[in-house]
Motif scaffolding. Structure first.
Motif, PDB file in Angstrom:
ATOM      1  N   ALA A  13      -6.677   6.025  -2.885  1.00 18.10           N
ATOM      2  CA  ALA A  13      -6.231   6.025  -1.480  1.00 18.10           C
ATOM      3  C   ALA A  13      -7.013   4.982  -0.680  1.00 18.10           C
ATOM      4  O   ALA A  13      -6.584   4.570   0.399  1.00 18.10           O
ATOM      5  N   CYS A  74      -1.577  -6.646   7.093  1.00 15.27           N
ATOM      6  CA  CYS A  74      -2.075  -5.380   6.514  1.00 15.27           C
ATOM      7  C   CYS A  74      -1.432  -4.206   7.248  1.00 15.27           C
ATOM      8  O   CYS A  74      -0.682  -4.409   8.216  1.00 15.27           O
ATOM      9  N   MET A 151       2.026   9.987  10.723  1.00 17.25           N
ATOM     10  CA  MET A 151       1.977   9.422   9.371  1.00 17.25           C
ATOM     11  C   MET A 151       2.783  10.308   8.417  1.00 17.25           C
ATOM     12  O   MET A 151       2.920  11.515   8.641  1.00 17.25           O
ATOM     13  N   HIS A 205      -2.321  -3.323  -0.486  1.00 22.38           N
ATOM     14  CA  HIS A 205      -3.429  -3.008  -1.392  1.00 22.38           C
ATOM     15  C   HIS A 205      -3.478  -1.551  -1.838  1.00 22.38           C
ATOM     16  O   HIS A 205      -4.270  -1.189  -2.702  1.00 22.38           O
ATOM     17  N   LYS A 206      -2.600  -0.715  -1.273  1.00 22.67           N
ATOM     18  CA  LYS A 206      -2.531   0.682  -1.741  1.00 22.67           C
ATOM     19  C   LYS A 206      -1.560   0.809  -2.917  1.00 22.67           C
ATOM     20  O   LYS A 206      -1.429   1.869  -3.497  1.00 22.67           O
ATOM     21  N   CYS A 335     -12.329   4.053   5.456  1.00 21.92           N
ATOM     22  CA  CYS A 335     -12.710   3.423   6.726  1.00 21.92           C
ATOM     23  C   CYS A 335     -13.777   4.211   7.450  1.00 21.92           C
ATOM     24  O   CYS A 335     -14.459   3.694   8.315  1.00 21.92           O
TER      25      CYS A 335
HETATM   26  N1  PLP Z   1      -2.800   3.840   7.487  1.00 25.23           N
HETATM   27  C1  PLP Z   1      -3.267   4.637   6.521  1.00 25.23           C
HETATM   28  C2  PLP Z   1      -2.707   6.010   6.378  1.00 25.23           C
HETATM   29  C3  PLP Z   1      -4.268   4.183   5.652  1.00 25.23           C
HETATM   30  O1  PLP Z   1      -4.722   4.992   4.701  1.00 25.23           O
HETATM   31  C4  PLP Z   1      -4.763   2.873   5.822  1.00 25.23           C
HETATM   32  C5  PLP Z   1      -5.849   2.372   4.972  1.00 25.23           C
HETATM   33  O2  PLP Z   1      -6.630   3.117   4.422  1.00 25.23           O
HETATM   34  C6  PLP Z   1      -4.217   2.070   6.843  1.00 25.23           C
HETATM   35  C7  PLP Z   1      -3.239   2.581   7.662  1.00 25.23           C
HETATM   36  C8  PLP Z   1      -4.692   0.673   7.076  1.00 25.23           C
HETATM   37  O3  PLP Z   1      -4.165  -0.175   6.099  1.00 25.23           O
HETATM   38  P1  PLP Z   1      -4.868  -1.598   5.830  1.00 25.23           P
HETATM   39  O4  PLP Z   1      -6.124  -1.307   5.075  1.00 25.23           O
HETATM   40  O5  PLP Z   1      -3.865  -2.349   5.024  1.00 25.23           O
HETATM   41  O6  PLP Z   1      -5.127  -2.206   7.144  1.00 25.23           O
END
Ligand code: PLP
Length: 390
Positions: A13, A74, A151, A205-206, A335
């Motif tokens: 994740a 991203c 989400m 990248h996921k 994060c």
């Molecule tokens: N939204 C969710 C649910 C995520 O898990 C993440 C990254 O962990 C993001 C947005 C952000 O994505 P990015 O890392 O491509 O900016």
């Protein structure tokens, strides 16, 4: 970090390894198709054609028309464009936003900024199991609601919301309200329909594409004013897009890589689901036998994510204990870097539960040995570290 048999990567994740076929396509495109897609001569035209092909491949996985998909840098960027862009054009009649209480910071932090600009933010909290109620979103929506954000799959506990149903219900209440969905943890893992959703974010990248590429779907006719101004790239048919949804010379090689990852993931999604579900069953079974450990992910979470609390060892301490055995998990979302989990907090979890939480996130390339290693590692970590701390 090279992948080998003694390494147990269980943090999908946070990010995934780039698929070798994706890496090869990125490399080939960088070497062969470096002309600017906006150039009017033949090599530029060829780059443009490749870009459009990549767009169509991503759109196919969303069941969306190709011209409604825009490449971004991203997931964070996609969420920012969708939210800021939607609020800018709704200022004249709207005053509030309805959002789940467990969004990723690329949504929640944007809305905190919007709050300072005078928007009222109405937060819908999950229950203690991590479930959100669609009824709560609908009740909070009124004539002044500009946007509802939720989400599809939660990044920390893997809980799922039927976002298309949510969007349908919100629009019954107020057809002018936009519905934005962060699909970063859901894309290619579970089906989604864009029937009622206005905007939907995905990230490369996921899903085994490189970091630095994502995509944003915008429903045809959905009006936003994108936050960036520039050369007009990533222009669509959507209203208000004269300036382009995401101006800046397109990252063709990564867009092609994203498309390849999308095609590979889309083709194998059912097989992948079955495989990961089997691994998740083994993981849940193994962890259930550890006394004192509690589950934070609901039973109906996606199989990729299992969040647990040891209730005795701090997350970071356990994380480093596991790391010594080349077992890589996370203490929350990647994060949050050790900060307490916004999701568990929203669920009303105790401080001890939050401080001792671990997120194990699976990928199709994981094996039964990986699962055994993490179960044994957590059990031994709880015994060893508990003894040390007395
Ligand atoms: N939204 C969710 C649910 C995520 O898990 C993440 C990254 O962990 C993001 C947005 C952000 O994505 P990015 O890392 O491509 O900016």
């Amino acid at each position: 970090m090279l992948h080998n048999e003694s390494l147990h990567y269980l943090d999908h994740a946070a990010t995934t390894m780039v698929h070798p076929q994706v890496a090869q396509m990125v490399y080939d495109t960088l070497c062969q198709n470096w002309a600017n897609p906006s150039s009017l001569y033949q090599p530029g035209y060829e780059s443009r054609q490749l870009l459009d092909k990549a767009r169509a491949a991503v759109a196919k996985t969303l069941g969306a028309p190709a011209q409604q998909v825009f490449f971004t840098g991203c997931g964070t960027e996609g969420n920012n464009i969708a939210i800021q862009g939607a609020l800018k054009v709704r200022r004249s009649w709207a005053s509030n936003v309805v959002v789940s209480g467990y969004e990723h910071p690329s949504v929640s932090a944007v809305l905190r900024q919007m709050e300072q600009d005078g928007w009222e933010i109405r937060t819908i909290l999950p229950d203690s199991e991590g479930h959100l109620s669609i009824e709560d979103f609908v009740s909070a929506t009124d004539k002044q609601t500009a946007l509802v954000c939720c989400m599809q799959v939660n990044n920390e506990i893997g809980s799922v919301v039927d976002v298309n149903q949510l969007a349908r219900r919100v629009k019954e209440k107020n057809p002018r309200t936009g519905v934005h969905v962060d699909g970063v943890q859901a894309w290619l893992r579970m089906p989604v329909s864009m029937e009622y959703i206005d905007s939907y974010t995905v990230s490369g990248h996921k899903v085994h594409a490189p970091k630095g590429i994502g995509a944003l779907y915008l429903r045809e006719g959905y009006h936003i004013q994108p936050p960036f101004a520039g050369g007009g790239q990533e222009k669509g048919k959507t209203a208000g897009q004269q300036q382009g949804v995401r101006p800046g010379t397109e990252n063709l090689a990564y867009a092609v890589g994203l498309a390849k990852a999308a095609a590979l993931g889309y083709k194998s999604s059912q097989e992948r689901w079955n495989r990961v579900a089997g691994l998740n069953r083994q993981l849940r079974q193994g962890l259930k036998e550890i006394p004192g450990l509690v589950f934070n992910s609901p039973e109906d979470a996606v199989p990729e994510v299992l969040n647990v609390s040891t209730m005795c060892i701090k997350s970071e301490t356990m994380l480093h204990f596991l790391e010594q055995r080349q077992i890589y998990v996370s203490s929350g979302s990647a994060c949050s870097k050790g900060a307490s989990s916004p999701t568990l907090q929203a669920m009303g979890a105790s401080a001890l539960r939050m401080d001792t939480a671990l997120r194990i996130s699976l990928g199709a390339e994981n094996t039964s040995q990986d699962i055994q290693a993490v179960v044994d590692g957590i059990r031994e970590g709880m015994q060893t570290l508990a003894k040390i701390s007395g």
